[in-house]
Design a protein around this motif. Structure first.
Motif, PDB file in Angstrom:
ATOM      1  N   ILE A  81       0.892  -0.982  -0.076  1.00 23.77           N
ATOM      2  CA  ILE A  81       0.004   0.093   0.018  1.00 23.77           C
ATOM      3  C   ILE A  81       0.946   1.089   0.004  1.00 23.77           C
ATOM      4  CG2 ILE A  81      -1.951   0.962   1.259  1.00 23.77           C
ATOM      5  CD1 ILE A  81      -2.488  -1.520   0.310  1.00 23.77           C
ATOM      6  N   LEU A  82       0.815   2.200  -1.068  1.00 28.44           N
ATOM      7  CA  LEU A  82       1.665   3.109  -1.233  1.00 28.44           C
ATOM      8  C   LEU A  82       1.037   4.472  -1.738  1.00 28.44           C
ATOM      9  CD1 LEU A  82       4.954   4.063  -1.640  1.00 28.44           C
ATOM     10  CD2 LEU A  82       4.425   3.157  -4.073  1.00 28.44           C
ATOM     11  N   GLU A  83       1.241   5.222  -0.610  1.00 31.54           N
ATOM     12  CA  GLU A  83       0.559   6.723  -0.877  1.00 31.54           C
ATOM     13  C   GLU A  83       1.496   7.531  -1.619  1.00 31.54           C
ATOM     14  OE1 GLU A  83      -0.795   9.049   2.302  1.00 31.54           O
ATOM     15  OE2 GLU A  83      -1.998  10.141   1.149  1.00 31.54           O
ATOM     16  N   ALA A  84       1.868   6.890  -2.973  1.00 35.60           N
ATOM     17  CA  ALA A  84       2.809   7.659  -3.744  1.00 35.60           C
ATOM     18  C   ALA A  84       2.729   6.887  -5.153  1.00 35.60           C
ATOM     19  CB  ALA A  84       4.319   7.712  -3.342  1.00 35.60           C
ATOM     20  N   GLY A  85       3.873   7.266  -6.016  1.00 33.80           N
ATOM     21  CA  GLY A  85       3.829   6.505  -7.276  1.00 33.80           C
ATOM     22  C   GLY A  85       4.336   5.052  -7.400  1.00 33.80           C
ATOM     23  N   CYS A  86       3.832   4.481  -8.147  1.00 30.78           N
ATOM     24  CA  CYS A  86       4.370   3.064  -8.467  1.00 30.78           C
ATOM     25  C   CYS A  86       4.859   2.952  -9.953  1.00 30.78           C
ATOM     26  CB  CYS A  86       3.403   1.946  -8.371  1.00 30.78           C
ATOM     27  SG  CYS A  86       3.790   0.317  -8.320  1.00 30.78           S
ATOM     28  N   ARG A  87       6.031   2.070 -10.333  1.00 30.15           N
ATOM     29  CA  ARG A  87       6.460   1.799 -11.639  1.00 30.15           C
ATOM     30  C   ARG A  87       6.773   0.448 -11.922  1.00 30.15           C
ATOM     31  NH1 ARG A  87      12.320   5.064 -12.061  1.00 30.15           N
ATOM     32  NH2 ARG A  87      13.353   3.632 -10.494  1.00 30.15           N
ATOM     33  N   ASP A  88       7.085   0.105 -13.071  1.00 34.96           N
ATOM     34  CA  ASP A  88       7.203  -1.218 -13.401  1.00 34.96           C
ATOM     35  C   ASP A  88       5.896  -2.193 -13.308  1.00 34.96           C
ATOM     36  OD1 ASP A  88       9.792  -0.617 -13.633  1.00 34.96           O
ATOM     37  OD2 ASP A  88      10.482  -1.572 -11.867  1.00 34.96           O
ATOM     38  N   VAL A  89       4.817  -1.326 -13.548  1.00 37.18           N
ATOM     39  CA  VAL A  89       3.534  -1.925 -13.459  1.00 37.18           C
ATOM     40  C   VAL A  89       3.197  -3.256 -14.330  1.00 37.18           C
ATOM     41  CG1 VAL A  89       2.530  -0.018 -12.153  1.00 37.18           C
ATOM     42  CG2 VAL A  89       2.109  -0.225 -14.784  1.00 37.18           C
ATOM     43  N   ALA A  90       3.845  -3.173 -15.339  1.00 35.83           N
ATOM     44  CA  ALA A  90       3.677  -4.257 -16.306  1.00 35.83           C
ATOM     45  C   ALA A  90       4.312  -5.564 -15.743  1.00 35.83           C
ATOM     46  CB  ALA A  90       4.237  -4.066 -17.657  1.00 35.83           C
ATOM     47  N   GLU A  91       5.622  -5.261 -14.957  1.00 31.20           N
ATOM     48  CA  GLU A  91       6.224  -6.469 -14.460  1.00 31.20           C
ATOM     49  C   GLU A  91       5.580  -6.621 -13.252  1.00 31.20           C
ATOM     50  OE1 GLU A  91       7.375  -3.761 -15.718  1.00 31.20           O
ATOM     51  OE2 GLU A  91       9.076  -4.206 -17.022  1.00 31.20           O
ATOM     52  N   LEU A  92       5.114  -5.882 -12.484  1.00 29.99           N
ATOM     53  CA  LEU A  92       4.567  -6.336 -11.040  1.00 29.99           C
ATOM     54  C   LEU A  92       3.204  -7.132 -11.360  1.00 29.99           C
ATOM     55  CD1 LEU A  92       5.020  -2.806  -9.360  1.00 29.99           C
ATOM     56  CD2 LEU A  92       6.082  -5.051  -8.783  1.00 29.99           C
ATOM     57  N   THR A  93       2.534  -6.846 -12.612  1.00 26.52           N
ATOM     58  CA  THR A  93       1.446  -7.399 -13.133  1.00 26.52           C
ATOM     59  C   THR A  93       1.708  -8.867 -13.177  1.00 26.52           C
ATOM     60  OG1 THR A  93       0.498  -5.445 -13.829  1.00 26.52           O
ATOM     61  CG2 THR A  93      -0.720  -7.734 -14.455  1.00 26.52           C
ATOM     62  N   LYS A  94       2.751  -8.962 -14.328  1.00 26.51           N
ATOM     63  CA  LYS A  94       3.256 -10.546 -14.628  1.00 26.51           C
ATOM     64  C   LYS A  94       3.951 -11.272 -13.280  1.00 26.51           C
ATOM     65  CE  LYS A  94       5.299  -9.454 -18.311  1.00 26.51           C
ATOM     66  NZ  LYS A  94       6.773  -9.238 -19.054  1.00 26.51           N
ATOM     67  N   MET A  95       4.354 -10.519 -12.275  1.00 23.42           N
ATOM     68  CA  MET A  95       4.832 -11.108 -11.261  1.00 23.42           C
ATOM     69  C   MET A  95       3.502 -11.668 -10.253  1.00 23.42           C
ATOM     70  SD  MET A  95       7.948  -8.748  -9.902  1.00 23.42           S
ATOM     71  CE  MET A  95       8.067  -9.593  -8.388  1.00 23.42           C
ATOM     72  N   GLY A  96       2.475 -10.830 -10.398  1.00 21.68           N
ATOM     73  CA  GLY A  96       1.489 -11.272  -9.289  1.00 21.68           C
ATOM     74  C   GLY A  96       1.784 -10.640  -8.156  1.00 21.68           C
ATOM     75  N   PHE A  97       2.225  -9.331  -8.068  1.00 22.27           N
ATOM     76  CA  PHE A  97       2.582  -8.707  -6.807  1.00 22.27           C
ATOM     77  C   PHE A  97       1.716  -7.303  -6.726  1.00 22.27           C
ATOM     78  CE2 PHE A  97       4.605  -5.911  -3.647  1.00 22.27           C
ATOM     79  CZ  PHE A  97       4.740  -6.841  -2.707  1.00 22.27           C
ATOM     80  N   PRO A  98       0.757  -7.587  -5.989  1.00 20.92           N
ATOM     81  CA  PRO A  98      -0.196  -6.247  -6.097  1.00 20.92           C
ATOM     82  C   PRO A  98       0.072  -5.007  -5.262  1.00 20.92           C
ATOM     83  CG  PRO A  98      -1.170  -7.960  -4.505  1.00 20.92           C
ATOM     84  CD  PRO A  98       0.206  -8.467  -5.188  1.00 20.92           C
ATOM     85  N   VAL A  99      -0.138  -3.852  -5.806  1.00 17.58           N
ATOM     86  CA  VAL A  99       0.250  -2.676  -5.089  1.00 17.58           C
ATOM     87  C   VAL A  99      -1.086  -1.636  -5.381  1.00 17.58           C
ATOM     88  CG1 VAL A  99       1.742  -0.662  -5.353  1.00 17.58           C
ATOM     89  CG2 VAL A  99       2.630  -2.861  -6.052  1.00 17.58           C
ATOM     90  N   TRP A 100      -1.340  -0.998  -4.352  1.00 21.54           N
ATOM     91  CA  TRP A 100      -2.404   0.063  -4.291  1.00 21.54           C
ATOM     92  C   TRP A 100      -1.739   1.410  -4.276  1.00 21.54           C
ATOM     93  CZ3 TRP A 100      -3.156  -4.812  -3.029  1.00 21.54           C
ATOM     94  CH2 TRP A 100      -4.198  -5.425  -3.332  1.00 21.54           C
ATOM     95  N   SER A 101      -1.767   2.339  -5.032  1.00 24.04           N
ATOM     96  CA  SER A 101      -1.088   3.324  -5.286  1.00 24.04           C
ATOM     97  C   SER A 101      -1.748   4.866  -5.662  1.00 24.04           C
ATOM     98  CB  SER A 101       0.398   3.289  -6.170  1.00 24.04           C
ATOM     99  OG  SER A 101       0.041   3.412  -7.281  1.00 24.04           O
ATOM    100  N   ARG A 102      -1.314   5.945  -5.466  1.00 28.92           N
ATOM    101  CA  ARG A 102      -1.853   7.134  -5.688  1.00 28.92           C
ATOM    102  C   ARG A 102      -1.439   7.470  -7.066  1.00 28.92           C
ATOM    103  NH1 ARG A 102       0.216  12.797  -3.185  1.00 28.92           N
ATOM    104  NH2 ARG A 102      -0.342  13.818  -5.162  1.00 28.92           N
ATOM    105  N   SER A 103      -0.630   6.843  -7.770  1.00 33.00           N
ATOM    106  CA  SER A 103      -0.384   7.190  -9.284  1.00 33.00           C
ATOM    107  C   SER A 103       0.530   6.233  -9.664  1.00 33.00           C
ATOM    108  CB  SER A 103       0.475   8.588  -9.294  1.00 33.00           C
ATOM    109  OG  SER A 103       1.642   8.490  -8.548  1.00 33.00           O
ATOM    110  N   VAL A 104       0.715   5.899 -10.739  1.00 29.01           N
ATOM    111  CA  VAL A 104       1.570   5.234 -11.867  1.00 29.01           C
ATOM    112  C   VAL A 104       2.506   6.261 -12.580  1.00 29.01           C
ATOM    113  CG1 VAL A 104       2.025   3.726 -13.779  1.00 29.01           C
ATOM    114  CG2 VAL A 104       0.078   3.385 -12.083  1.00 29.01           C
ATOM    115  N   PHE A 105       3.736   6.393 -12.071  1.00 36.71           N
ATOM    116  CA  PHE A 105       4.803   7.293 -12.580  1.00 36.71           C
ATOM    117  C   PHE A 105       6.115   6.655 -12.502  1.00 36.71           C
ATOM    118  CE2 PHE A 105       6.074  12.100 -11.980  1.00 36.71           C
ATOM    119  CZ  PHE A 105       6.343  12.341 -13.288  1.00 36.71           C
TER     120      PHE A 105
END
Lengths: 229, 229, 229, 229, 229, 229
Positions: E110-134
């Motif tokens: 759970i990250l009140e900031a930005g997340c990146r590498d969202v394609a890789e994270l999706t492939k890994m199946g590691f979920p992130v809740w974030s304020r933005s993708v950046f």
């Protein structure tokens, strides 16, 4: 490499001074509806009006170190234009840097980030246009650039470009266009003064600007309200 | 269970009073750059400055009933801090509750929701920091809590904590830290006053704060503008 | 087909005039908590208060041509209400159109778009409620409608409806309800004046409005602060 | 004067092609944390990844005429980059223009405005990064520029610059830096692949990157949780 | 002083596991409509559902150093909850830290900031809740705190609290309430399953929940459409 | 007075059914670029496409009671359109009400507020367009109106009007215009199919739509890139 460019070429001071009192909307129209910074940039107090030459400052997010560096490159008649390399609303600027700038004759600050000490800045009469008002402090860890071309609030700003800012927002005029846009702005002001006189007497822009024919051509119809429902 | 906690412990009134005139930015820096509420909270008029002890109020969305309850728990020198349990911009607060609060000697209101009657509040000199100005009325159906710890605009507020609010925003200082942060804030103000005197004479923070060496270490270069393009 | 409807039916001028000084929050409550425009609409200066009858104007995005057309349909006591057919923050309105409107006795403008020349409009005393302040100019290419029902900032506005706007925002009252809502607003003001007198003497709304019993019923408990942790 | 610049210089196609599969985050880091467009620009479907050379298009607000003009200047391997001269979320782009672009071998569109027909574009496999999804149509009245330097989502884009876009966003690399940044990106990928192998075995970046000493130096302390409260 | 608290007390793992498949909306209702993080926090892919115990991480704006520190404090069954001390949308987190967390059995971030590498994270199946993708990178200069109470997206999170996150958002349950809220959630699910069966047969909640009488009491009237206008 | 209007007049079901597969952008263009709801309304899953007749529902902020009432007024082929009287992002709607609606043959929901249970709704194949996804629960205390004209996301919706919604957004067509707009939409689709065939062969809209002459008239110039700088 991070650099500070000294002794930039600036728009002609006599021309800059002649922009005094000419509104941002007028300048923007006169140069063909371009050069406006985003409307998210708001003045910390109103009314306000400044015109000056841009000294640009690129800063790291949450780090105001380069503002201190930029101060030294500013001269009388300049406007400091600063933006972070990533969106940030922290309070990069307050009255201590303002005191340095005002002492050097700088007209104001355009800051695509947060401003603080707004009560003191208002009292000092040092105008700032910023994205937010926020007391959040910054660090001094990362260097950036002074007087390199900079995107601020959606517009490319070159060092030495002319900046005009007032209650309506901010407009940039390229250094080499400053004299010509001045002339066009003054002509526009004269034309508007004449229209204003006619409007004060009750004339309408529909007539003053001959709009009725074109409106009819485009299919506008006038009808009377139907009887009471 | 919903509760109203009476007779909370408050920061020492003498300490609170001594914060008069010390800006939010200063307090925030003095306590180590923490405690700021979100910059979405804006004062309804400027300039304004208050310091006081928090009475907290948790309300249902669109329901201002608990504000009426909270009034009774407020004393001279308090600041009411109120937030809904779900984001809401409705107009929870207007001049009738303000009249009650002002009569009791309350310094102002921090409201993470909407405020109305802002013209009257301005005339009365009762300052409010709110998320929005909105005339939308609220109901009185659901109870909440008074004087329980509360998250308001991103900060945890405990009842009795010290609140300082001005044109720049709002900062919370823990009750037990109030005296120590006051001392640090006053030292900071003195130091800044000295720097200001030097800046007024034309000195630069680059020199006053010995930044030139560290800037060079980090690789900052000075170059002169290339000849005319 | 695009039309301009002339000679619309308007709320009774005597009724409209009696709304002078009655706040938006009061009117909104008096008519049952409805009719408020979105809180994104803000006045360009404060304090301000107007009441008048709506002339509506639907415009293309980035095109203010129909504002010029609408001016002619406005009379003394009207308020012009204008919205684009797609969201737009461009500066549709400035002091030249304001001069025409003020000369005709129009009370102000409600504009779900951008306003410019705000310094001049403030000096003239011509109030505008807008979504943004932005100098961005518009074109005159596309026709729209004047005096057709219009959704502005989330509310349906019919031509001739009563509009009240002040520092808190804007409320619309249906033409046929104007007299009745006036009576209810005045009653509300009288009732509030009495409450205010009691609050000034230190009474609480908890007692004045008999809330204590209902609060207890809903399960609100009062407890004393636990001893020092 | 509005112009279309033909036969722009483009980054070397062999270099551009080698960016295939290199993520935006990697490129951005490799070139020194710069060149990212604002995070308000989002892909219409995911996953997606493109790299190509920029053809730039400046359009009037609410007017997509220049997109039609720009199509002709696009070649295989290009990415069209378009922005309005004033903020606008209208639907400038749909499947008919996409069909033309895809037929010419264009890799995708970067559009600082609204996109429509997103279901069809997804089916076609034509990726668009846009500020909004909005069906609102546009007009064809005002000319702009093709292949002039353009500010899009906060970054200056020169025609022929390299653009990389994926699920994380969009980065611009100056034409002349494309080969060097490619090399740095590939080195970074190799280094990260090695770290990944170590992390998969349970090692920590604290150790892999030797952070413990510096953390202690900056004053970070480790404590154990106090006994149960 | 900045600290890392080791060996925090966590909610009972057996209880935590039993939350598997129970939705955020259900938990939120079961514990009395509280504990929801702001709706600005969105999952990077859907569908997703996790439950786990909070390890908290407070970071400087634009600085992800403490995330690296926090990894070591995480165990199987934990969820990392991280927030900056000032609003920031930079990309604090990508697949390299995710690899470390996933290797340790951490359920998500759970990250009140930005997340990146969202394609890789999706492939890994590691979920992130974030304020933005950046994709914007961060520095490693400033220390913060791990496992101290933290305000994240408007809620106070204590280390060891239970976190449930799914497509609808995120809810926090106090460590000591975890077992009781589980029981209430399960009861709610059973009750809803029964209602669902009745709704599938065509019954209405108006009847299933006996609303008709109360609606009539509150003055709701049923009328038939007037004849054609 | 709050009312539920029964037996509203609806657009002809045969006409409504014929809108199946016709996109929102097409309908919006066909009826003269009007009727679009705000782009802040987004579908909870994609792809999605529905067409149906509006049943309208006006609700109090944070109170979903009237949704339960509205269900009973919905028939096969309807779309429920709901909006609060004050802006609210709470989760008014989840799978239990969806089950009732789907059982009755309702095509989907347009909700200017928050939606929850989005994973379940996606699994059920019940599409919702909403302003937010938020698990926040609502109360059942205040009555509103069903099947009265309603402003939703900036558009006036009359009961019985035709609604088309897809990945691009939502458009309303007046009940009496439904047949005519269908015909115009189908003509537009045929024309676009022909253009698409030409574009697939490499033709340009510049030629297919004869734009070159008008572009030259408006002053657009073509130039070649200057030699390498």
């Amino acid at each position: 490499m991070n650099v500070v460019v000294r002794n930039i070429r600036r728009a002609d001071p006599a021309v800059v001074e002649a922009y005094s009192g000419i509104g941002v909307a007028t300048v923007h129209e006169a140069q063909g509806r371009k050069g406006l910074l985003a409307s998210t940039m708001r003045p910390i107090y109103r009314p306000c009006h400044i015109a000056g030459t841009a000294v640009t400052c690129e800063m790291a997010p949450g780090d105001n170190w380069m503002l201190h560096v930029a101060v030294e490159q500013c001269r009388k008649g300049d406007i400091l234009v600063a933006a972070p390399t990533s969106p940030c609303e922290d309070g990069y600027f307050g009255e201590l840097i303002a005191t340095q700038l005002q002492t050097r004759g700088v007209a104001g600050l355009i800051l695509e980030a947060g401003c603080r000490d707004v009560a003191e800045l208002t009292k000092m009469g040092f105008p700032v246009w910023s994205r937010s008002v926020f007391a959040q402090g910054t660090v001094k860890e990362t260097v950036g650039n002074v007087n390199m071309p900079l995107v601020c609030a959606g517009q490319l700003i070159n060092p030495g470009d002319l900046i005009v800012a007032d209650d309506d927002g901010i407009v940039v005029v390229r250094r080499k266009d400053a004299a010509n846009v001045l002339k066009l702005s003054q002509e526009r002001e004269e034309k508007e003064a004449k229209s204003r006189q006619r409007y004060l007497k009750g004339e309408l822009s529909l007539d003053v600007n001959n709009m009725r024919g074109k409106l009819a051509e485009r299919g506008l119809k006038y009808i009377d309200n139907p009887p009471e429902d």
